[in-house]
Design an enzyme around this catalytic site. Structure first.
Site, PDB file in Angstrom:
ATOM      1  N   ARG A 144       0.717  -1.307   0.121  1.00 43.16           N
ATOM      2  CA  ARG A 144      -0.104  -0.011   0.049  1.00 43.16           C
ATOM      3  C   ARG A 144       0.835   1.191   0.007  1.00 43.16           C
ATOM      4  O   ARG A 144       0.402   2.168  -0.632  1.00 43.16           O
ATOM      5  CB  ARG A 144      -0.692  -0.143   1.442  1.00 43.16           C
ATOM      6  CG  ARG A 144      -1.711   0.966   1.468  1.00 43.16           C
ATOM      7  CD  ARG A 144      -2.760   0.614   2.450  1.00 43.16           C
ATOM      8  NE  ARG A 144      -3.826   1.685   2.095  1.00 43.16           N
ATOM      9  CZ  ARG A 144      -3.827   2.955   2.052  1.00 43.16           C
ATOM     10  NH1 ARG A 144      -2.628   3.654   2.507  1.00 43.16           N
ATOM     11  NH2 ARG A 144      -4.838   3.707   1.579  1.00 43.16           N
ATOM     12  N   ASP A 168      -7.468  -2.229   3.592  1.00 43.18           N
ATOM     13  CA  ASP A 168      -6.863  -3.435   3.908  1.00 43.18           C
ATOM     14  C   ASP A 168      -7.442  -4.099   5.188  1.00 43.18           C
ATOM     15  O   ASP A 168      -8.381  -3.596   5.627  1.00 43.18           O
ATOM     16  CB  ASP A 168      -5.344  -3.227   4.043  1.00 43.18           C
ATOM     17  CG  ASP A 168      -4.814  -2.456   5.145  1.00 43.18           C
ATOM     18  OD1 ASP A 168      -5.811  -1.946   5.763  1.00 43.18           O
ATOM     19  OD2 ASP A 168      -3.586  -1.933   5.129  1.00 43.18           O
TER      20      ASP A 168
END
Ligand code: EPU
Length: 478
Positions: A144, A168
């Site tokens: 990410r 997430d």
């Protein structure tokens, strides 16, 4: 009370090779081996004792690597942790046209001096005059933090297309502050087919930006964009984490003009170009904090080196309130706990508050403390997902929104549990050290993203621990 330990058998049996129909190789559909997962087994009742050295911070090194993009030529970053996320960031940079090389580190990690595996390396990044401008989903979905190339590439190229990282396991994780800050600096930002596309054909200009929340990622992206923008940028309500100070100090050494690093207001005067540098990554306060809590939870005695204890002031103070003895010196601290910890309340907040990344450790401590603790999470909406796995270890936890009440138990009970993210995985392993019997934590690839060779460190501190791979459930006849 003493922890007498009969070490159970932690052996993870080697699996027989699966019989495969002709033409079906490893990794093909139908191959049961694709369902294998990595597990770590720990024996409960451990008491951690000894010294552990902490290498550079993941959350700094990743951004320092991105910052290297701001100057053509060779930058070298040392004390970079040897973890999966860094390897993925290396690949992101390679795809942007950089040459990236990992070498043995200097100074040498004490683990190597003792004959162990290196946990830190140095990374040499050769940045081309015109780097690429795209980061694809296949890498961004695995890391990410790849979104941190947005600011530097926009500054250098005036155009960038980065896959949207999505949410997430710890929460929804927005990008609105990155987008609105860069927009104020003159970028035109849109979303298309899962990508964030930013363009500033005439270059970025300085702006006055007030963040709604001191976001770490937004502060970093905006600083990296502002250092090459025309004119002055002021970022108010900026994040103050030691990792932000680290990236600012690297940028200043590259020739950037930044004032106020470590405070809530950053003043940046754009410069036409930057030069490459050599920079050492700041120590990892979250890994250090993990050891501090592990020492307290196991009623151990652990010295942690390689970290300024000032970065963990609130967390170490919690351990003192819980009954621990904490000694600090220049770049080390020692945590000793002789009796059952007392329950303490914890509230996570942006730095210098209690770090959200240590929330699983705070819940673990509360789970074995004497009394009830109120734990409040203010940063990520999904952090408490991990509590369900701790409950499998017998922890008494009730969550309500962003609060959890944890009633401590004398001892947890070993069980198979699943790591859902980096810190949850570490928290479960540490929780397992306070449980009767064996705890098997699966999906530990999450832990590999943030803790270089956790198993070796645990062994060095006296823990009976094994790592291996097991099938993720029985093979099904579908
Ligand atoms: N947020 C928004 N909009 C934005 C930016 C953030 O709503 O534009 C929200 C997020 O959704 C989140 C909160 O603000 O709820 C905090 O986000 P922040 O931007 O501060 O965090 P981050 O940059 O995404 C970094 C670390 C995290 C750490 C947090 C908070 C990296 C790679 N990650 O994330 O580390 O928890 O700061 O300190 O630096 C970890 O290492 O395990 C980890 C999750």
């Amino acid at each position: 009370m003493t922890h007498s330990l009969r070490i159970p058998d932690l052996t993870i049996p080697a699996r027989p090779a699966p019989a495969r129909p002709a033409g079906v190789g490893p990794g093909d559909a139908g191959d049961p081996a694709v369902n294998d997962v990595d597990v770590i087994r720990v024996a409960g009742g451990a008491r951690l004792t000894g010294t552990v050295h902490v290498v550079g911070a993941k959350n700094s090194a990743l951004k320092l690597m991105a910052a290297a993009l701001l100057a053509p030529g060779r930058s070298v970053i040392t004390n970079v942790p040897r973890i999966t996320d860094i390897a993925i960031m290396g690949e992101v940079l390679r795809r942007l046209g950089c040459e990236v090389r990992f070498d043995p580190d200097d100074p040498v990690d004490p683990m190597v001096a003792r004959g162990g595996t290196a946990r830190s390396r140095s990374v040499t990044i050769d940045v081309p005059g015109r780097p690429g401008a795209e980061a694809d989903y296949d890498l961004v979905r695995r890391l990410r933090a790849s979104i941190c190339v947005l600011g530097p590439l926009l500054a250098r190229r005036g155009y960038v297309r980065v896959a949207h990282p999505g949410g997430d396991a710890i929460g929804s994780r927005g990008l609105d502050m990155h987008v609105s800050g860069l927009t104020r600096m003159g970028a035109d930002i849109s979303g298309e087919h899962g990508f964030v596309i930013a363009a500033a054909p005439d270059g970025l200009h300085g702006a006055d930006i007030v963040l709604d929340f001191p976001s770490v990622g937004a502060t970093e992206n905006l600083v990296m964009a502002a250092v090459l923008a025309r004119g002055a940028t002021v970022i108010d309500n900026a994040a103050r984490e030691p990792e932000i100070v680290d990236i600012c100090s690297m940028l200043i050494r590259m020739g950037a003009r930044i004032e106020g690093e470590g405070t809530s207001t950053l003043h940046i005067e754009g410069v036409p170009e930057l030069r490459p540098v050599r920079h050492a990554t700041v120590g990892d306060r979250i890994v250090a904090g993990t050891w501090a809590f592990a020492a307290a939870m196991t009623r151990g005695d652990v010295t942690v080196t390689g970290i300024d204890p000032g970065y963990l002031e609130v967390a170490l103070d919690k351990l003192v309130c819980a009954g621990g003895l904490v000694e600090t010196s220049g770049d080390a601290f020692r945590v000793r706990m002789d009796a059952r910890p007392r329950a303490v309340d914890v509230v996570t907040l942006p730095y210098p508050g209690f770090a959200t990344d240590l929330l699983p450790m705070a819940i673990g401590l509360a789970a074995v403390s004497d009394g009830a603790s109120l734990i409040t999470e203010n940063i990520f909406d999904g952090r408490f997902m991990f509590a369900n796995e701790m409950m499998r270890l017998g922890a008494d936890i009730k969550t309500d929104g962003h609060h959890a009440v944890v009633r401590g138990r004398e001892r947890l009970s070993g069980a198979p549990v699943r790591a859902t993210d980096i810190r949850a995985g570490a928290g479960l392993i540490i929780g397992g050290l306070c449980a009767e019997g064996v705890t098997e934590v699966s999906h530990v690839h999450h832990v590999d993203r943030g803790y270089p060779d956790l198993v070796a460190d645990l062994r060095a501190l006296g823990v009976a621990v094994e790592r291996g791979s097991v099938p993720d459930g029985p093979a099904l006849d579908i």
